[in-house]
Scaffold this active site. Structure first.
Site, mmCIF file in Angstrom:
data_model
loop_
_atom_site.group_PDB
_atom_site.id
_atom_site.type_symbol
_atom_site.label_atom_id
_atom_site.label_comp_id
_atom_site.label_asym_id
_atom_site.label_seq_id
_atom_site.Cartn_x
_atom_site.Cartn_y
_atom_site.Cartn_z
ATOM 1 N N ASP A 70 6.038 0.130 3.803
ATOM 2 C CA ASP A 70 4.780 0.378 3.100
ATOM 3 C C ASP A 70 3.754 1.019 4.027
ATOM 4 O O ASP A 70 3.379 0.419 5.036
ATOM 5 C CB ASP A 70 4.208 -0.945 2.567
ATOM 6 C CG ASP A 70 5.094 -1.540 1.487
ATOM 7 O OD1 ASP A 70 5.774 -0.764 0.804
ATOM 8 O OD2 ASP A 70 5.090 -2.764 1.326
ATOM 9 N N ASP A 94 8.663 0.636 9.519
ATOM 10 C CA ASP A 94 8.038 -0.158 8.477
ATOM 11 C C ASP A 94 8.167 0.660 7.186
ATOM 12 O O ASP A 94 8.413 1.876 7.237
ATOM 13 C CB ASP A 94 6.565 -0.332 8.880
ATOM 14 C CG ASP A 94 5.728 -0.943 7.802
ATOM 15 O OD1 ASP A 94 6.137 -1.971 7.254
ATOM 16 O OD2 ASP A 94 4.642 -0.393 7.511
HETATM 17 P P1 B16 Z 1 5.950 -8.005 -1.211
HETATM 18 P P2 B16 Z 1 5.608 -3.558 5.016
HETATM 19 C C1 B16 Z 1 4.323 -5.358 3.493
HETATM 20 O O1 B16 Z 1 5.293 -4.365 3.647
HETATM 21 C C2 B16 Z 1 3.002 -4.804 3.024
HETATM 22 O O2 B16 Z 1 2.418 -4.010 4.038
HETATM 23 C C3 B16 Z 1 2.078 -5.926 2.681
HETATM 24 O O3 B16 Z 1 0.836 -5.406 2.216
HETATM 25 C C4 B16 Z 1 2.730 -6.808 1.604
HETATM 26 O O4 B16 Z 1 1.895 -7.887 1.245
HETATM 27 C C5 B16 Z 1 4.054 -7.319 2.152
HETATM 28 O O5 B16 Z 1 4.876 -6.222 2.490
HETATM 29 C C6 B16 Z 1 4.785 -8.200 1.158
HETATM 30 O O6 B16 Z 1 5.258 -7.413 0.107
HETATM 31 O O7 B16 Z 1 4.881 -8.680 -1.983
HETATM 32 O O8 B16 Z 1 6.497 -6.750 -1.878
HETATM 33 O O9 B16 Z 1 7.048 -8.938 -0.759
HETATM 34 O O10 B16 Z 1 4.359 -2.761 5.329
HETATM 35 O O11 B16 Z 1 5.978 -4.573 6.074
HETATM 36 O O12 B16 Z 1 6.777 -2.670 4.612
HETATM 37 MG MG MG Z 2 3.137 -1.188 6.393
#
Ligand code: B16
Ligand code: MG
Length: 216
Positions: free
Chosen positions: A9, A7
């Protein structure tokens, strides 16, 4: 095990914190204050679904049209992008670069499975694009985590059977997605929150091949 799928984030970098700050600011504009505990339920969840959860949390789920909701999500994203535009390789979480090098040297395939549409941009900012054999982000995925699609697509692109993959996640929805994909789940964070994971490290400094393989 033949591949590790990460992952982004909260695992590679702490952009989870910037998502939190940007959603919190939007929530406050809408009269929906929330804390870190509620924010845990947004981790790994897509942008549109996160907004829906925040509106429900504040009892405002019926107050906005589809277009208004799109504007709100765009506003949050612009704030988030401005926050992360300043990140550099100094923002890679401790131990991550060493772990990625260790995996590469040992011949493992390395993938990314992120629910973020900003995944390529964030990875480029960190100077880590070269470290991944394949990145799957939200732009090419129909069903968000906890659905396994993003992890399955990464395994397919790496040409590795899902049962030979280790998934690494900081989010409850992500751990669920890893298991639904039939992979071994490594959690990064609070063991009480990530209690479904097969192993949990409280932070990324626990990520070494030895630590993962001896517990697998
Ligand atoms: P975006 P991951 C996720 O990334 C985040 O954990 C989540 O908090 C966020 O809302 C989602 O991506 C969408 O992100 O707005 O940048 O498209 O943890 O799966 O890398
Ligand atoms: Mg994450």
């Amino acid at each position: 095990m033949k591949a590790f799928i990460f992952d982004l984030d909260g695992v590679i970098t702490d952009s989870a914190e910037y998502h939190y700050l940007a959603w919190k600011a939007l929530g406050e504009d809408l009269g929906i204050p929330f804390d870190r505990e509620f924010n845990e339920t947004l981790k790994g969840v897509s942008r549109t679904e996160s907004l829906e959860r925040i509106l429900r949390h504040g009892g405002r789920e019926n107050d906005f049209s589809l277009e208004e909701k799109e504007r709100l999500a765009t506003k949050k994203n612009e704030h988030y992008v401005s926050l992360i535009s300043k990140i550099t390789s100094d923002d890679i979480l401790p131990g991550v670069e060493a772990f990625l090098s260790e995996l590469k040297e040992a011949g493992y395939k390395i993938g990314m499975a992120s629910a973020s549409k900003n995944a390529h941009m964030v990875t480029r900012q960190l100077g880590l694009l070269h470290a991944f054999d394949h990145i799957v982000d939200a732009a090419t995925v129909v069903d968000s985590k906890p659905h396994p699609e993003v992890f399955l697509k990464a395994a397919e692109a790496l040409a590795v059977d899902p049962k030979d993959c280790v998934g690494v996640e900081d989010a409850v929805a992500g751990v669920e997605a890893i298991h639904a994909a039939g992979m071994f789940a490594v959690g990064i964070g609070d063991p009480l929150v990530l209690n479904e994971a097969d192993i949990v490290f409280t932070d990324t400094t626990g990520l070494t091949l030895d630590n993962v393989l001896t517990r697998n």
